[in-house]
Scaffold this active site. Structure first.
Site, short mmCIF file in Angstrom:
data_model
loop_
_atom_site.label_atom_id
_atom_site.label_comp_id
_atom_site.label_asym_id
_atom_site.label_seq_id
_atom_site.Cartn_x
_atom_site.Cartn_y
_atom_site.Cartn_z
N ASP A 1 0.83 -1.20 0.00
CA ASP A 1 0.00 0.00 0.00
C ASP A 1 0.87 1.25 0.00
OD1 ASP A 1 -2.41 -1.41 -0.09
OD2 ASP A 1 -2.44 -1.69 2.07
N LYS B 1 0.40 -7.91 -2.60
CA LYS B 1 -0.95 -7.48 -2.98
C LYS B 1 -0.87 -6.05 -3.52
CE LYS B 1 -4.41 -6.21 -0.05
NZ LYS B 1 -5.18 -5.07 -0.61
N ASP C 1 -5.68 -6.70 -6.41
CA ASP C 1 -6.92 -6.53 -5.64
C ASP C 1 -7.70 -5.32 -6.17
OD1 ASP C 1 -8.84 -6.70 -3.68
OD2 ASP C 1 -7.59 -5.80 -2.12
N LEU C 2 -8.44 -5.53 -7.27
CA LEU C 2 -9.18 -4.40 -7.88
C LEU C 2 -10.68 -4.47 -7.61
CD1 LEU C 2 -7.31 -4.06 -11.31
CD2 LEU C 2 -6.87 -2.87 -9.16
N LYS C 3 -11.16 -5.54 -7.02
CA LYS C 3 -12.57 -5.66 -6.57
C LYS C 3 -13.56 -5.22 -7.64
CE LYS C 3 -11.62 -4.94 -1.61
NZ LYS C 3 -10.20 -4.61 -1.59
N LEU C 4 -13.62 -5.94 -8.75
CA LEU C 4 -14.51 -5.54 -9.84
C LEU C 4 -15.99 -5.72 -9.45
CD1 LEU C 4 -11.74 -5.85 -11.30
CD2 LEU C 4 -13.03 -6.47 -13.33
N ASP D 1 -19.62 -4.65 -11.65
CA ASP D 1 -20.31 -3.95 -12.73
C ASP D 1 -21.24 -4.96 -13.40
OD1 ASP D 1 -20.95 -2.10 -14.86
OD2 ASP D 1 -19.00 -1.16 -14.57
N PRO E 1 -22.41 -7.93 -15.90
CA PRO E 1 -21.58 -9.09 -16.24
C PRO E 1 -20.66 -8.88 -17.44
CG PRO E 1 -23.76 -9.83 -15.62
CD PRO E 1 -23.82 -8.33 -15.63
N ASN E 2 -21.18 -8.29 -18.53
CA ASN E 2 -20.34 -8.16 -19.72
C ASN E 2 -19.13 -7.26 -19.47
OD1 ASN E 2 -19.91 -8.55 -22.65
ND2 ASN E 2 -20.17 -6.32 -22.65
N THR F 1 -15.32 -4.93 5.29
CA THR F 1 -15.25 -4.85 6.76
C THR F 1 -15.57 -3.44 7.26
OG1 THR F 1 -12.88 -4.79 6.40
CG2 THR F 1 -13.76 -6.79 7.36
N ARG G 1 -2.20 -9.41 12.89
CA ARG G 1 -1.24 -8.71 13.75
C ARG G 1 -0.64 -9.69 14.75
NH1 ARG G 1 -2.19 -5.52 10.41
NH2 ARG G 1 -2.68 -3.31 10.57
N GLN H 1 -7.40 -1.61 12.09
CA GLN H 1 -8.05 -2.92 12.03
C GLN H 1 -8.82 -3.15 13.32
OE1 GLN H 1 -8.35 -4.66 9.47
NE2 GLN H 1 -6.56 -4.49 8.14
N GLY I 1 0.01 -5.95 5.84
CA GLY I 1 0.53 -4.72 5.25
C GLY I 1 1.47 -3.99 6.18
N ARG I 2 0.92 -2.99 6.91
CA ARG I 2 1.75 -2.08 7.69
C ARG I 2 2.72 -2.72 8.69
NH1 ARG I 2 -3.55 1.29 8.80
NH2 ARG I 2 -4.27 -0.85 8.46
#
Ligand code: C5P
Length: 245
Positions: free
Chosen positions: A10, A33, A60-63, A65, A67-68, A124, A186, A195, A215-216
């Site tokens: 990140d 990631k 990690d782009l979390k699509l 929209d 379906p097409n 979350t 952690r 978190q 991450g951190r």
């Protein structure tokens, strides 16, 4: 490593991400990631630069929209040679199936293995209150998360992202091979940051996590290599004592 620690890169730009990776003697052993911030800034060239270090990539782009559109997006992602990608389970069965088909099309065209498709259930950051009053969902959070994970499995997703709090329930209720990728990790002496639901690497492993996202505690550590080794030992040693490998 088939049960990876995924380091959340990140950082605001590619230069800082590469500088971080260059501290490791064997970056080819790392799984990282990459989220929206870095991908939108550095694009496929950024992915290639990180792949040139030999790292495996969780994009990690979390699509989310129709379906097409998701299928087309996943076809492009499938050509990048990444290892894991994400989609929102809230997009529904048709969208999730389209995501997998698109991903398969793109990776096949490039002669690459299909990346693992992971579904995000409820973020979350969503509370029970906003689930009820903003999303107008009649289910309590745990049941909603389970329902979304079931939709993901039915549609052919390879697994879900879940918090340590949801892991035990999902493992108990969902049958068959399915990946559980767990952030919010952690060690006891670490800063919790923002978190709320946390577990140690070993606890997550004992409860059945397939991979953890950290991450951190690693990226912001004074000695990131030492921090990575501590997280790795906890993830591996507790697994050995629990008789898993
Ligand atoms: O720094 P930290 O270990 O908290 O980073 C965790 C990473 O996992 C971040 O990239 C965060 O956005 C991501 N994540 C999360 N909780 C989720 C989904 C993703 O913390 N439910």
């Amino acid at each position: 490593m088939d049960k990876p620690i995924m380091i959340a890169l990140d950082f605001p730009d590619l230069a800082q991400s590469l500088a971080f990776l260059d501290q490791f003697e064997q970056p080819e052993q790392l799984t990282v990631k990459i989220g929206m911030a870095l991908f939108y800034a550095a694009g496929p060239k950024g992915i290639q630069a990180i792949q040139a270090r030999g790292c495996r990539i969780f994009l990690d782009l979390k699509l989310f929209d129709i379906p097409n559109t998701v299928a087309e997006g996943m076809t492009s992602i499938g050509r990048l040679g990444v290892d894991y990608v994400t989609v929102h389970s809230l997009g529904g069965l048709a969208m999730l199936k389209a995501a997998k088909e698109g991903l398969a099309r793109g990776s096949q065209a490039a002669g690459l293995p299909r990346p693992k498709l992971l579904a995000v259930t409820e973020l979350t950051s969503i509370s029970e209150l906003s689930l009820r009053e903003e999303q107008h969902c009649a289910l309590p959070m745990s049941e909603q998360v389970l329902a979304l994970a079931r939709t993901a499995q039915q549609s052919g997703c390879d697994g879900v992202i879940c918090s340590p709090l949801e892991l035990a329930l999902l493992k108990q209720k969902i049958k068959g091979p399915f990946l559980y990728v767990v952030p919010g990790i952690r060690l006891a002496d670490a800063q919790v940051d923002d978190q709320v639901r946390i577990a140690s690497p070993g606890q997550a492993r004992t409860e059945g996590a397939s991979a953890i996202v950290v991450g951190r505690p690693i990226t912001k550590a004074a000695d990131p290599r030492a921090a990575y080794q501590r997280y790795r030992s906890d993830w591996l040693l507790e697994a050995e004592s629990a008789g898993q490998s």
